[in-house]
Design an enzyme around this catalytic site. Structure first.
Site, PDB file in Angstrom:
ATOM      1  N   THR A  18      -9.812   4.412   2.955  1.00 48.86           N
ATOM      2  CA  THR A  18     -10.568   3.174   3.017  1.00 48.86           C
ATOM      3  C   THR A  18      -9.650   1.965   2.983  1.00 48.86           C
ATOM      4  O   THR A  18      -9.807   1.023   3.773  1.00 48.86           O
ATOM      5  CB  THR A  18     -11.550   3.099   1.835  1.00 48.86           C
ATOM      6  OG1 THR A  18     -12.357   4.278   1.827  1.00 48.86           O
ATOM      7  CG2 THR A  18     -12.431   1.878   1.944  1.00 48.86           C
ATOM      8  N   SER A  19      -8.673   1.970   2.082  1.00 47.35           N
ATOM      9  CA  SER A  19      -7.803   0.801   1.964  1.00 47.35           C
ATOM     10  C   SER A  19      -7.005   0.580   3.239  1.00 47.35           C
ATOM     11  O   SER A  19      -6.764  -0.568   3.637  1.00 47.35           O
ATOM     12  CB  SER A  19      -6.862   0.952   0.763  1.00 47.35           C
ATOM     13  OG  SER A  19      -5.935   2.006   0.962  1.00 47.35           O
ATOM     14  N   HIS A  51      -5.063   5.164  -5.227  1.00 46.79           N
ATOM     15  CA  HIS A  51      -5.036   3.815  -4.641  1.00 46.79           C
ATOM     16  C   HIS A  51      -3.623   3.245  -4.588  1.00 46.79           C
ATOM     17  O   HIS A  51      -3.222   2.664  -3.584  1.00 46.79           O
ATOM     18  CB  HIS A  51      -5.959   2.871  -5.416  1.00 46.79           C
ATOM     19  CG  HIS A  51      -6.039   1.491  -4.821  1.00 46.79           C
ATOM     20  ND1 HIS A  51      -6.662   1.248  -3.623  1.00 46.79           N
ATOM     21  CD2 HIS A  51      -5.551   0.289  -5.243  1.00 46.79           C
ATOM     22  CE1 HIS A  51      -6.569  -0.050  -3.336  1.00 46.79           C
ATOM     23  NE2 HIS A  51      -5.893  -0.643  -4.299  1.00 46.79           N
ATOM     24  N   GLY A  52      -2.878   3.410  -5.669  1.00 42.94           N
ATOM     25  CA  GLY A  52      -1.514   2.889  -5.679  1.00 42.94           C
ATOM     26  C   GLY A  52      -0.644   3.545  -4.627  1.00 42.94           C
ATOM     27  O   GLY A  52       0.109   2.879  -3.919  1.00 42.94           O
ATOM     28  N   ILE A  53      -0.758   4.877  -4.505  1.00 43.93           N
ATOM     29  CA  ILE A  53       0.031   5.604  -3.513  1.00 43.93           C
ATOM     30  C   ILE A  53      -0.331   5.150  -2.106  1.00 43.93           C
ATOM     31  O   ILE A  53       0.535   4.898  -1.267  1.00 43.93           O
ATOM     32  CB  ILE A  53      -0.205   7.120  -3.664  1.00 43.93           C
ATOM     33  CG1 ILE A  53       0.309   7.612  -5.015  1.00 43.93           C
ATOM     34  CG2 ILE A  53       0.456   7.894  -2.530  1.00 43.93           C
ATOM     35  CD1 ILE A  53      -0.065   9.049  -5.319  1.00 43.93           C
ATOM     36  N   HIS A 112     -11.077  15.630  -4.113  1.00 46.13           N
ATOM     37  CA  HIS A 112      -9.955  14.701  -4.072  1.00 46.13           C
ATOM     38  C   HIS A 112      -9.472  14.354  -5.471  1.00 46.13           C
ATOM     39  O   HIS A 112      -8.904  13.292  -5.694  1.00 46.13           O
ATOM     40  CB  HIS A 112     -10.356  13.416  -3.339  1.00 46.13           C
ATOM     41  CG  HIS A 112     -10.713  13.631  -1.919  1.00 46.13           C
ATOM     42  ND1 HIS A 112     -12.004  13.831  -1.502  1.00 46.13           N
ATOM     43  CD2 HIS A 112      -9.943  13.696  -0.814  1.00 46.13           C
ATOM     44  CE1 HIS A 112     -12.021  13.996  -0.195  1.00 46.13           C
ATOM     45  NE2 HIS A 112     -10.794  13.935   0.243  1.00 46.13           N
ATOM     46  N   ASP A 138     -12.176  -2.826 -10.639  1.00 46.44           N
ATOM     47  CA  ASP A 138     -12.001  -2.028  -9.429  1.00 46.44           C
ATOM     48  C   ASP A 138     -10.553  -2.115  -8.966  1.00 46.44           C
ATOM     49  O   ASP A 138      -9.954  -3.202  -8.941  1.00 46.44           O
ATOM     50  CB  ASP A 138     -12.923  -2.552  -8.325  1.00 46.44           C
ATOM     51  CG  ASP A 138     -12.713  -1.812  -7.023  1.00 46.44           C
ATOM     52  OD1 ASP A 138     -13.075  -0.630  -6.949  1.00 46.44           O
ATOM     53  OD2 ASP A 138     -12.152  -2.427  -6.087  1.00 46.44           O
ATOM     54  N   ALA A 139      -9.979  -0.968  -8.589  1.00 46.01           N
ATOM     55  CA  ALA A 139      -8.565  -0.937  -8.206  1.00 46.01           C
ATOM     56  C   ALA A 139      -8.303  -1.770  -6.962  1.00 46.01           C
ATOM     57  O   ALA A 139      -7.307  -2.501  -6.881  1.00 46.01           O
ATOM     58  CB  ALA A 139      -8.124   0.511  -7.974  1.00 46.01           C
ATOM     59  N   GLY A 140      -9.186  -1.676  -5.962  1.00 42.43           N
ATOM     60  CA  GLY A 140      -8.995  -2.449  -4.738  1.00 42.43           C
ATOM     61  C   GLY A 140      -9.123  -3.940  -4.979  1.00 42.43           C
ATOM     62  O   GLY A 140      -8.384  -4.753  -4.380  1.00 42.43           O
TER      63      GLY A 140
END
Length: 578
Positions: free
Chosen positions: A445-446, A402-404, A217, A557-559
């Site tokens: 996950t998000s 994550h942003g996408i 990924h 962490d991005a989330g």
């Protein structure tokens, strides 16, 4: 890089549509993915595989007789949602249960697990299994934490061939477990991949260097080394895998092994053959008997320049299953003489609902729904503003999407909420529709976690009563508990939980003393911002960043960061609407 696309957000759906049109003789499109063109024979276990787009031939290309009965396909590098998986599974079901199979990634574990629960509740027996073949992603004593990469193919094939032979669901699962326990993979990369619409790869490798132990990924490798010759690359791959033999295999000499040399996108067939000649030589020197090897692109990562080697150590049963014939769009072996069972009528899409009908709601709840819609509009705007930053943070130790993913989810949630609000829905229904849309479109996950958050809030608010500060805090508390239960993370694991828990606890404590919602939310948002910043000092213990833990030190962490941004933005909406 990906050069041919229209709207990047539509890339995965359009690719799946084109794939199905090109292979109408073998597959049929359904909501969420594809199934075999013919029906699953009555009484046969259905093997449904799946994962994100960007890995073709995995996963849709592996649907066909002798292989999978269906594939659920998510967006680019994002797990399909539980709703999509359930839809494909229902369409593939032949009456003997469904085995859901996927690579071991957090989003897939969440969504496939939820799908199994839905199917079981509806009377369809469903079990799940995650492939864990990548030796670079966890130590042998933690093999259950390993990723699934090109080892997906031999494990999927073993289970599907067992299903074709008429084994029961429990027996098919046991075959998958045995095949997985005897499968190991290891990979290297020379450059990262670039997603549709992006202007740079998810990770880069210095010139004349290679990344060792890559993911599929766009995750960076666990280390770097000098750029090898083809023979040196082959020796690294073989030596790494022979260094960890599965339980029951004392030595390689005399063992029969299925071998897959897999190209990840930009390493083409002639290069692979140059490497394979040395792989075959080295395995021969070790006394290994190679059984029907595969050399080619089988599990890819868009245009990543990389290669992986997979060894499945066969026993008599696994060898028969590996040799068994198969006829899928991207994988064919042997000859299947029996005609495919005709499909009678159209299998249900399974998750279809009438979105034009909404439950009755009170005037108070409909009024609150307008505030909910304003909140979701602000959430989507906030994510749009920070999407690039979130991707950059995520790429430090993860895959950079994550942003996408958050953009896809928040945009879909906003649209679904607007539709429900226009139909006169109450706050609870607006949030429930938004939750399903976020989970379906974001995947990963998000998607699963934000779907859980919005649904918990919707359940707390309902469609009848006027929202109160206490009711909102109860919903956030339930969201916190739901996310921890679903994702298995706790405070300190460097995930969004590190922010969600203090946010929920602060909000609950403030509202319990009678503090107005706007002030209570302000305090909670401040706690969230502080907690998000503190994640920079943590090492990740969950998710795709875990194998690259040291790289993430110094970066939040991005989330967690996106949740803190959203919490602060929502406070502004509450001030405007109180």
């Amino acid at each position: 890089m990906t050069r041919l696309f229209n709207d990047p957000a539509a890339f995965a759906d359009e690719a799946l549509e084109g794939f199905a049109a090109a292979h109408r003789d073998r597959v049929r499109p359904v909501t969420g993915g594809v199934v075999r063109a013919g029906a699953t024979p009555a009484g046969q276990v259905a093997v449904v595989i799946g994962g994100g787009s960007g890995h073709y031939p995995a996963f849709s290309g592996l649907v066909g007789r002798g292989l999978a009965h269906g594939a659920a396909v998510g967006n680019v590098f994002a797990s399909p949602s539980a709703g999509r998986i359930s839809s494909v599974a229902r369409s593939a079901h032949g009456g003997a249960g469904v085995l859901l199979m996927y690579g071991n990634y957090a989003g897939d574990v969440l969504h496939f697990g939820q799908a199994a629960e839905r199917l079981t509740a509806d009377g369809i027996e469903a079990l799940t299994f995650a492939v864990t073949d990548d030796i670079s992603s966890a130590a042998p004593e933690e093999s259950a934490k390993r990723r699934g990469i090109a080892g997906d193919l031999p494990v999927f094939k073993a289970a599907a061939a067992a299903a074709e032979q008429g084994l029961t669901l429990d027996e098919v699962l046991a075959v998958a477990e045995r095949a997985n326990a005897r499968t190991r993979s290891f990979g290297i990369a020379f450059s990262g991949c670039t997603l549709p619409g992006a202007d740079h790869p998810l990770f880069t490798v210095p010139e004349a260097r290679m990344a060792v132990g890559l993911g599929i990924h766009g995750e960076p490798g666990i280390g770097e080394d000098a750029l090898p010759t083809a023979d040196e690359a082959a020796r690294l791959l073989v030596t790494s895998l022979l260094g960890e033999l599965p339980e029951g295999v004392e030595r390689p000499d005399g063992q029969r092994v299925a071998v897959i040399l897999n190209g990840l996108g930009s390493v083409k067939y002639e290069e692979l053959f140059v490497v394979y000649r040395k792989v075959a030589e080295l395995l021969g020197e070790a006394g290994v008997d190679i059984v029907e090897p595969e050399v080619g692109e089988l599990v890819t990562s868009f245009d990543m320049a990389g290669v992986s080697l997979t060894l499945t150590w066969l026993d008599d049963d696994l060898e028969r299953l590996w040799r068994a014939p198969a006829d899928a769009p991207a994988y064919r072996k042997g000859s299947l003489d029996a005609p495919e069972a005709p499909r009678v009528g159209n299998a249900p899409a399974a998750e279809d609902t009438d979105d034009t009908v909404v439950p009755e709601a009170s005037d108070d709840s409909r009024g609150a729904a307008a505030t909910v819609l304003a909140v979701l509009n602000t959430v989507a705007d906030t994510i749009d503003t920070h999407a690039e930053e979130l991707g950059r943070i995520d790429a430090v130790a993860g895959d950079g999407d994550h942003g996408i993913g958050m953009q896809r989810g928040s945009t879909a949630a906003r649209q679904a909420a607007a539709g429900a609000h226009a139909q006169g829905a109450g706050a609870g229904t607006v949030l429930a529709r938004a939750a399903d849309a976020w989970a379906d479109e974001a995947g990963g996950t998000s998607g699963a976690l934000w779907g859980t958050i919005l649904r918990a809030l919707g359940t707390a608010l309902g469609d009848q009563d006027a929202p109160t500060a206490t009711r909102v805090a109860d919903g956030v508390a339930q969201a916190s508990a739901g996310v921890r239960r679903l994702g298995g993370a706790e405070v300190g694991d460097k995930t969004m939980v590190d922010v969600l828990v203090p946010f929920a606890d602060t909000l609950t404590a403030a509202t319990a003393t009678g503090t107005p919602l706007t002030e209570a939310w302000d305090r909670a948002a401040t706690a969230a911002e502080t907690a998000a910043a503190a994640t920079a000092d943590l090492l990740p213990r969950k998710g795709r960043a875990r194998p690259h833990a040291e790289k993430s030190l110094g970066t939040p962490d991005a989330g967690a960061h996106s949740l803190a941004l959203i919490a602060r933005a929502v406070h502004g909406v509450l001030l405007d609407h109180h």
